[in-house]
Design a protein around this motif. Structure first.
Motif, PDB file in Angstrom:
ATOM      1  N   UNK A  18       0.817  -1.212   0.000  1.00 43.94           N
ATOM      2  CA  UNK A  18       0.000   0.000   0.000  1.00 43.94           C
ATOM      3  C   UNK A  18       0.853   1.266   0.000  1.00 43.94           C
ATOM      4  N   UNK A  19       2.155   1.129  -0.106  1.00 44.45           N
ATOM      5  CA  UNK A  19       3.035   2.304  -0.055  1.00 44.45           C
ATOM      6  C   UNK A  19       3.125   3.044  -1.381  1.00 44.45           C
ATOM      7  N   UNK A  20       2.751   2.418  -2.460  1.00 46.88           N
ATOM      8  CA  UNK A  20       2.744   3.105  -3.746  1.00 46.88           C
ATOM      9  C   UNK A  20       4.011   2.882  -4.552  1.00 46.88           C
ATOM     10  N   UNK A  26      11.785   4.219  -4.562  1.00 44.99           N
ATOM     11  CA  UNK A  26      12.748   4.945  -3.736  1.00 44.99           C
ATOM     12  C   UNK A  26      13.314   4.080  -2.615  1.00 44.99           C
ATOM     13  N   UNK A  27      12.433   3.385  -1.914  1.00 50.09           N
ATOM     14  CA  UNK A  27      12.875   2.574  -0.774  1.00 50.09           C
ATOM     15  C   UNK A  27      13.669   1.350  -1.225  1.00 50.09           C
ATOM     16  N   UNK A  28      13.228   0.689  -2.281  1.00 51.49           N
ATOM     17  CA  UNK A  28      13.995  -0.458  -2.796  1.00 51.49           C
ATOM     18  C   UNK A  28      15.375   0.003  -3.250  1.00 51.49           C
ATOM     19  N   UNK A  86       7.782  -4.796  -2.696  1.00 52.66           N
ATOM     20  CA  UNK A  86       7.426  -4.962  -4.101  1.00 52.66           C
ATOM     21  C   UNK A  86       8.571  -4.707  -5.054  1.00 52.66           C
ATOM     22  N   UNK A  87       9.772  -4.559  -4.534  1.00 49.20           N
ATOM     23  CA  UNK A  87      10.934  -4.328  -5.382  1.00 49.20           C
ATOM     24  C   UNK A  87      11.719  -5.596  -5.630  1.00 49.20           C
ATOM     25  N   UNK A  88      12.777  -5.458  -6.380  1.00 43.92           N
ATOM     26  CA  UNK A  88      13.731  -6.545  -6.585  1.00 43.92           C
ATOM     27  C   UNK A  88      15.062  -6.100  -5.994  1.00 43.92           C
ATOM     28  N   UNK A  89      15.886  -7.072  -5.674  1.00 36.84           N
ATOM     29  CA  UNK A  89      17.116  -6.742  -4.970  1.00 36.84           C
ATOM     30  C   UNK A  89      18.354  -7.212  -5.735  1.00 36.84           C
ATOM     31  N   UNK A  90      19.470  -7.025  -5.126  1.00 37.61           N
ATOM     32  CA  UNK A  90      20.773  -7.339  -5.714  1.00 37.61           C
ATOM     33  C   UNK A  90      20.815  -8.793  -6.172  1.00 37.61           C
ATOM     34  N   UNK A  91      21.473  -8.997  -7.310  1.00 37.61           N
ATOM     35  CA  UNK A  91      21.502 -10.330  -7.901  1.00 37.61           C
ATOM     36  C   UNK A  91      22.907 -10.913  -8.068  1.00 37.61           C
TER      37      UNK A  91
END
Length: 172
Positions: A18-20, A26-28, A86-91
């Motif tokens: 629900x953060x948009x 930005x947060x990811x 809802x983001x993706x992270x380091x791979x």
């Protein structure tokens, strides 16, 4: 759902929040920078743990091992928080090297006190980066990430304190 495999993967990784969209981006992004720094600091701490020598070897060796374990313990919660948002992270290691702000030290020999002083400064830098990320959390009303960061700041401040006291030279 789209038949294009690329778009299907993107949709499959889009965790509801629900953060948009702006907050997720930005947060990811901020958390991935933090994760890269944590990975770099972990490996630097282990490097110094493996290569420390001298009369205080055992004390320094154990201190750095404890600190490395504490730093490593941050990694999974950071990456999982990115996914919860809802983001993706380091791979990959390459991805880490492109994002990290904590500098590597590949020197053949570093004195024990220089090792500890460098790690002290790196942990201070990590605190500053986490405070900036905390401000971003406040902007997006992300109390869960902010709460995690508050604990990590406290842990990093303790590492700074221990490294400072260990390297402080007596006066007189």
């Amino acid at each position: 759902m789209s038949k294009d495999p690329k778009s299907r993967k993107t949709v499959a990784l889009a965790t509801p929040t629900d953060l948009g969209e702006n907050a997720t981006r930005d947060l990811a992004g901020g958390l991935n920078l933090l994760l890269a720094d944590v990975a770099a600091l972990y490996w630097k701490t282990k490097n110094f743990h493996w290569h420390v020598s001298g009369p205080h070897f055992r004390d320094y060796h154990l201190l750095l091992d404890e600190q490395a374990a504490q730093i490593d313990a941050m990694s999974d919660p950071i990456a999982e928080r990115v996914r919860k948002l809802g983001g993706t992270t380091i791979r990959s290691i390459g991805h880490i090297s492109r994002l990290q702000r904590v500098l590597d030290n590949d020197a053949d020999y570093v004195t024990p006190l220089d090792m500890l002083a460098e790690l002290r400064d790196d942990n201070k830098q990590l605190c500053a980066s986490m405070r900036t990320l905390h401000e971003l959390c406040d902007e997006h009303n992300d109390v869960a990430t902010a709460s995690l960061i508050e604990n990590w700041i406290d842990e990093a401040e303790q590492r700074v304190w221990f490294l400072y006291e260990t390297t402080r030279r007596t006066e007189g």
